[in-house]
Design an enzyme around this catalytic site. Structure first.
Site, PDB file in Angstrom:
ATOM      1  N   VAL A 145       0.848  -1.189   0.000  1.00 37.37           N
ATOM      2  CA  VAL A 145       0.000   0.000   0.000  1.00 37.37           C
ATOM      3  C   VAL A 145       0.889   1.247   0.000  1.00 37.37           C
ATOM      4  O   VAL A 145       2.119   1.149   0.134  1.00 37.37           O
ATOM      5  CB  VAL A 145      -0.930   0.017   1.240  1.00 37.37           C
ATOM      6  CG1 VAL A 145      -1.856  -1.199   1.216  1.00 37.37           C
ATOM      7  CG2 VAL A 145      -0.136   0.049   2.533  1.00 37.37           C
ATOM      8  N   CYS A 146       0.258   2.413  -0.160  1.00 37.98           N
ATOM      9  CA  CYS A 146       1.010   3.666  -0.146  1.00 37.98           C
ATOM     10  C   CYS A 146       1.625   3.878   1.246  1.00 37.98           C
ATOM     11  O   CYS A 146       0.982   3.530   2.219  1.00 37.98           O
ATOM     12  CB  CYS A 146       0.101   4.836  -0.476  1.00 37.98           C
ATOM     13  SG  CYS A 146      -0.461   4.795  -2.185  1.00 37.98           S
ATOM     14  N   PRO A 147       2.809   4.454   1.381  1.00 36.42           N
ATOM     15  CA  PRO A 147       3.636   4.986   0.283  1.00 36.42           C
ATOM     16  C   PRO A 147       4.591   3.947  -0.317  1.00 36.42           C
ATOM     17  O   PRO A 147       5.374   4.283  -1.179  1.00 36.42           O
ATOM     18  CB  PRO A 147       4.437   6.094   0.976  1.00 36.42           C
ATOM     19  CG  PRO A 147       4.660   5.554   2.357  1.00 36.42           C
ATOM     20  CD  PRO A 147       3.431   4.751   2.689  1.00 36.42           C
ATOM     21  N   TYR A 148       4.517   2.694   0.177  1.00 37.19           N
ATOM     22  CA  TYR A 148       5.539   1.722  -0.269  1.00 37.19           C
ATOM     23  C   TYR A 148       5.412   1.358  -1.741  1.00 37.19           C
ATOM     24  O   TYR A 148       6.382   1.003  -2.388  1.00 37.19           O
ATOM     25  CB  TYR A 148       5.497   0.479   0.615  1.00 37.19           C
ATOM     26  CG  TYR A 148       5.542   0.860   2.067  1.00 37.19           C
ATOM     27  CD1 TYR A 148       6.604   1.626   2.559  1.00 37.19           C
ATOM     28  CD2 TYR A 148       4.502   0.550   2.925  1.00 37.19           C
ATOM     29  CE1 TYR A 148       6.624   2.046   3.878  1.00 37.19           C
ATOM     30  CE2 TYR A 148       4.520   0.963   4.248  1.00 37.19           C
ATOM     31  CZ  TYR A 148       5.584   1.717   4.716  1.00 37.19           C
ATOM     32  OH  TYR A 148       5.598   2.138   6.010  1.00 37.19           O
ATOM     33  N   THR A 149       4.154   1.455  -2.262  1.00 36.41           N
ATOM     34  CA  THR A 149       3.972   1.192  -3.688  1.00 36.41           C
ATOM     35  C   THR A 149       4.860   2.129  -4.508  1.00 36.41           C
ATOM     36  O   THR A 149       5.611   1.694  -5.385  1.00 36.41           O
ATOM     37  CB  THR A 149       2.505   1.421  -4.077  1.00 36.41           C
ATOM     38  OG1 THR A 149       2.055   2.624  -3.469  1.00 36.41           O
ATOM     39  CG2 THR A 149       1.629   0.264  -3.618  1.00 36.41           C
TER      40      THR A 149
END
Lengths: 81, 266
Positions: free
Chosen positions: A16-20
């Site tokens: 999920v964001c922000p890891y995407t």
């Protein structure tokens, strides 16, 4: 548009964001200008936010495609270091 | 640099910045910063640089933690009263980020060892509380060609400037000599609003990160002055002094000086 063969593919399903965007950005950083990155993801918001952020960073979005009920495929061309 | 999953998460808000990215974060991880003083300024500078993932942070200070420090020196706590400040800060920083190598040096820096101490570091931060040290650090950084981010605080006012070796003015271009001890406020007069070093130290840490990343503009040839009571920031241009006794055309200071004490160490 004719199909582009990506130089690199990453699968960020489950993130999920922000890891995407972190994963996508690190992948782009490691590539040469003109090369194409293909991203497989299943986090809907990222199917919108990654293309927008990539354009903000000067990259070219070639494709945003919903390929199944859950998955999207993006293609990004590196235009800027 | 290959990041672990923990590092990807920890530094994600850095990595997604265009000015930082994975490459910038790798530069931060390789950087070595030497901080003079583990007090009001050294605490926030070291704390934020630790959070940012600076690879090696050295701290030098001779003092131990006292209750009166805790109003502003945020790396220390009631648990570390009586402990050397550098040890107290090292514990705090290592608890925040185990990636960072914190080098604690408990001593008063002197003209005999400063050059050796800073030799292996990329950037020096001055968070000292007295004029003899401030001038010693300026002169040593000029001689050792180290970038210096210097900060000072008193009452409700603080200032920051960045001095680059061989590029722009040095601290002596601004103030040629330390003021005589009698002109410096005595201990009783030397109050400071506890949050002020947080503002000034935060600015110093920002300058350090920009130097590491090679991004943005640093306070070269400029003194930034902050007034907390008025909430004003003022930038004053500082020209290089062609007859500066240290960095001018005909320097008179060619070796390090330990100025006599007689100042209040706050």
């Amino acid at each position: 548009m004719e199909d582009t063969i990506p130089d690199k593919k990453i699968n960020i399903k489950g993130l999920v964001c922000p890891y995407t965007f972190v994963k996508a950005k690190l992948a782009i950083e490691s590539m040469e200008i003109g090369q194409v990155l293909e991203i497989l993801l299943d986090y809907e918001e990222a199917s919108r936010s990654i293309p927008k952020s990539m354009e903000d960073h000067g990259q070219k979005v070639l494709k945003v495609e919903k390929v199944s009920d859950t998955d999207w495929v993006l293609q990004i061309r590196k235009d800027k270091d | 640099m290959d990041f672990t999953d923990d590092q990807l998460m920890r530094y994600s808000r850095h990595i997604i910045l265009p000015e930082v990215g994975g490459k910038g974060q790798a530069k931060i991880a390789k950087a070595k910063v030497f901080i003079i003083g583990a007090g009001g300024l050294g605490c926030p500078v070291g704390y934020y640089l630790t959070a940012a993932g600076v690879g090696t942070i050295a701290l030098i200070d001779n003092d131990t933690v006292e209750m009166s420090n805790l109003q502003r020196q945020i790396a220390h706590s009631v648990q570390t009263i009586g402990m050397p400040k550098v040890e107290s800060a090292k514990r705090t920083f290592e608890a925040l980020n185990p990636d960072v190598n914190v080098v604690a040096i408990q001593k008063r820096i002197s003209k005999d060892d400063i050059i050796d101490l800073i030799r292996d570091y990329d950037i020096v931060v001055d968070g000292s509380d007295n004029f003899p040290t401030r001038y010693l650090v300026n002169d040593a950084c000029f001689m050792a060609r180290k970038p210096l981010v210097t900060g000072a605080i008193l009452r409700f006012e603080g200032q920051v400037t960045t001095i680059l070796p061989g590029d722009g003015p040095c601290y002596r271009c601004l103030f040629e000599e330390p003021p005589p001890p009698g002109l410096v406020p005595s201990c009783q007069e030397a109050g400071v609003l506890g949050v002020l070093p947080g503002v000034i130290g935060g600015l110093q840490a920002t300058e350090v990160l920009k130097l590491i990343l090679g991004k943005g503009e640093v306070l070269k040839g400029e003194l930034l002055m902050y007034n907390a009571l008025k909430t004003t920031f003022r930038k004053v241009r500082v020209p290089k002094n062609p007859s500066c006794p240290l960095c001018g055309a005909k320097p008179t200071i060619t070796e390090l000086i330990d100025y006599n004490e007689g100042y209040c160490a706050m």
